[in-house]
Design an enzyme around this catalytic site. Structure first.
Site, PDB file in Angstrom:
ATOM      1  N   HIS A 108      -4.872   1.633   7.106  1.00 38.06           N
ATOM      2  CA  HIS A 108      -3.511   2.166   7.298  1.00 38.06           C
ATOM      3  C   HIS A 108      -3.248   3.306   6.305  1.00 38.06           C
ATOM      4  CE1 HIS A 108       1.066   1.360   7.694  1.00 38.06           C
ATOM      5  NE2 HIS A 108       0.952   2.212   6.692  1.00 38.06           N
ATOM      6  N   GLU A 109      -3.641   3.085   5.036  1.00 35.79           N
ATOM      7  CA  GLU A 109      -3.372   4.106   4.006  1.00 35.79           C
ATOM      8  C   GLU A 109      -4.252   5.338   4.208  1.00 35.79           C
ATOM      9  OE1 GLU A 109      -0.716   3.653   2.535  1.00 35.79           O
ATOM     10  OE2 GLU A 109      -0.569   1.498   2.887  1.00 35.79           O
ATOM     11  N   GLN A 122       3.062  10.081   1.098  1.00 38.21           N
ATOM     12  CA  GLN A 122       4.350   9.376   1.220  1.00 38.21           C
ATOM     13  C   GLN A 122       5.277   9.687   0.042  1.00 38.21           C
ATOM     14  OE1 GLN A 122       2.328   5.374   2.073  1.00 38.21           O
ATOM     15  NE2 GLN A 122       4.249   5.230   3.218  1.00 38.21           N
ATOM     16  N   HIS A 130      -2.781   7.709   6.627  1.00 39.45           N
ATOM     17  CA  HIS A 130      -1.727   8.576   6.083  1.00 39.45           C
ATOM     18  C   HIS A 130      -2.312   9.897   5.584  1.00 39.45           C
ATOM     19  CE1 HIS A 130       2.068   6.386   6.134  1.00 39.45           C
ATOM     20  NE2 HIS A 130       1.509   5.300   5.616  1.00 39.45           N
ATOM     21  N   GLY A 155       0.832  -1.195   0.000  1.00 41.31           N
ATOM     22  CA  GLY A 155       0.000   0.000   0.000  1.00 41.31           C
ATOM     23  C   GLY A 155       0.864   1.241   0.000  1.00 41.31           C
ATOM     24  N   CYS A 213       5.604  -0.053   7.195  1.00 40.69           N
ATOM     25  CA  CYS A 213       5.263   1.116   6.389  1.00 40.69           C
ATOM     26  C   CYS A 213       6.497   1.511   5.590  1.00 40.69           C
ATOM     27  CB  CYS A 213       4.845   2.259   7.313  1.00 40.69           C
ATOM     28  SG  CYS A 213       4.374   3.754   6.435  1.00 40.69           S
ATOM     29  N   LEU A 214       6.310   1.819   4.305  1.00 41.41           N
ATOM     30  CA  LEU A 214       7.455   2.195   3.477  1.00 41.41           C
ATOM     31  C   LEU A 214       8.097   3.489   3.980  1.00 41.41           C
ATOM     32  CD1 LEU A 214       6.051   1.289  -0.054  1.00 41.41           C
ATOM     33  CD2 LEU A 214       7.687   0.002   1.338  1.00 41.41           C
TER      34      LEU A 214
HETATM   35 NI    NI Z   1       2.321   3.361   5.597  1.00 39.68          NI
END
Ligand code: NI
Length: 174
Positions: free
Chosen positions: A136-137, A51, A140, A46, A94-95
């Site tokens: 989660h996304e 991000q 963000h 995701g 998470c990236l």
């Molecule tokens: Ni994330």
């Protein structure tokens, strides 16, 4: 399509509220495609627009396992219409918080409304990994990271590690 640089914590851009898109036009479709390419390359399941430094309410997800057909989802202005009382715990990463993981408790199921890449309103009911990933996304887009759902002790430990890693990286590349 183009791969975009991913912002890592600590970074004030990850704490901002993203703005809705007016409609899914060519520019937003390109952003969605670039985000998917970036996510697959990372690799991740995701990615949210902030991000990659774009403060718009756009996310992409694909929770297909290795060897399965890809199941890319591109969502603009995603909204949680309903979430179950039943909860589920998944180990999240998470990236933007590389190599950090923690167990996070969230609603097990959620109904999401969004605009698809054709600018059509759609609803999906998600459960399991997909429900967790979409929640989660969406977090963000409101400046919330998975570490904001865990104890302050664990959160600070992870954030300190990331801060240190970033400083070392700056020194190494200076
Ligand atoms: Ni994330």
């Amino acid at each position: 399509m183009a791969k975009l640089p991913i912002i890592t914590a600590p970074d004030p851009r990850l704490k901002r509220i993203s703005q809705p898109v007016d409609s899914v036009d060519g520019e937003i479709r390109k952003l969605m495609d670039d985000m998917l390419e970036t996510m697959y390359a990372a690799p991740g399941i995701g990615l949210a627009a902030p991000q990659v430094g774009v403060l718009r309410r756009v996310i992409v997800v694909d929770v297909a396992r290795e060897g399965e057909e890809p199941q890319p989802l591109k969502l603009a202005n995603p909204e949680v219409l309903w979430a179950s009382d039943e909860e589920a715990t998944f180990e999240e990463g998470c990236l933007s918080l590389p190599e950090q993981f923690a167990e996070v408790v969230r609603p097990a199921k959620a109904r999401i409304r969004y605009l698809d890449e054709e600018d059509e309103i759609r609803e999906i009911e998600a459960e399991g990994m997909l429900a967790t990933c979409i929640q989660h996304e969406i977090d963000h887009l409101d400046g919330v990271l998975f570490v904001d759902h865990i104890s302050a002790l664990k959160r600070n430990m992870i954030l300190r590690k990331l801060s240190k890693a970033k400083k070392q990286h700056v020194l190494a590349t200076a």
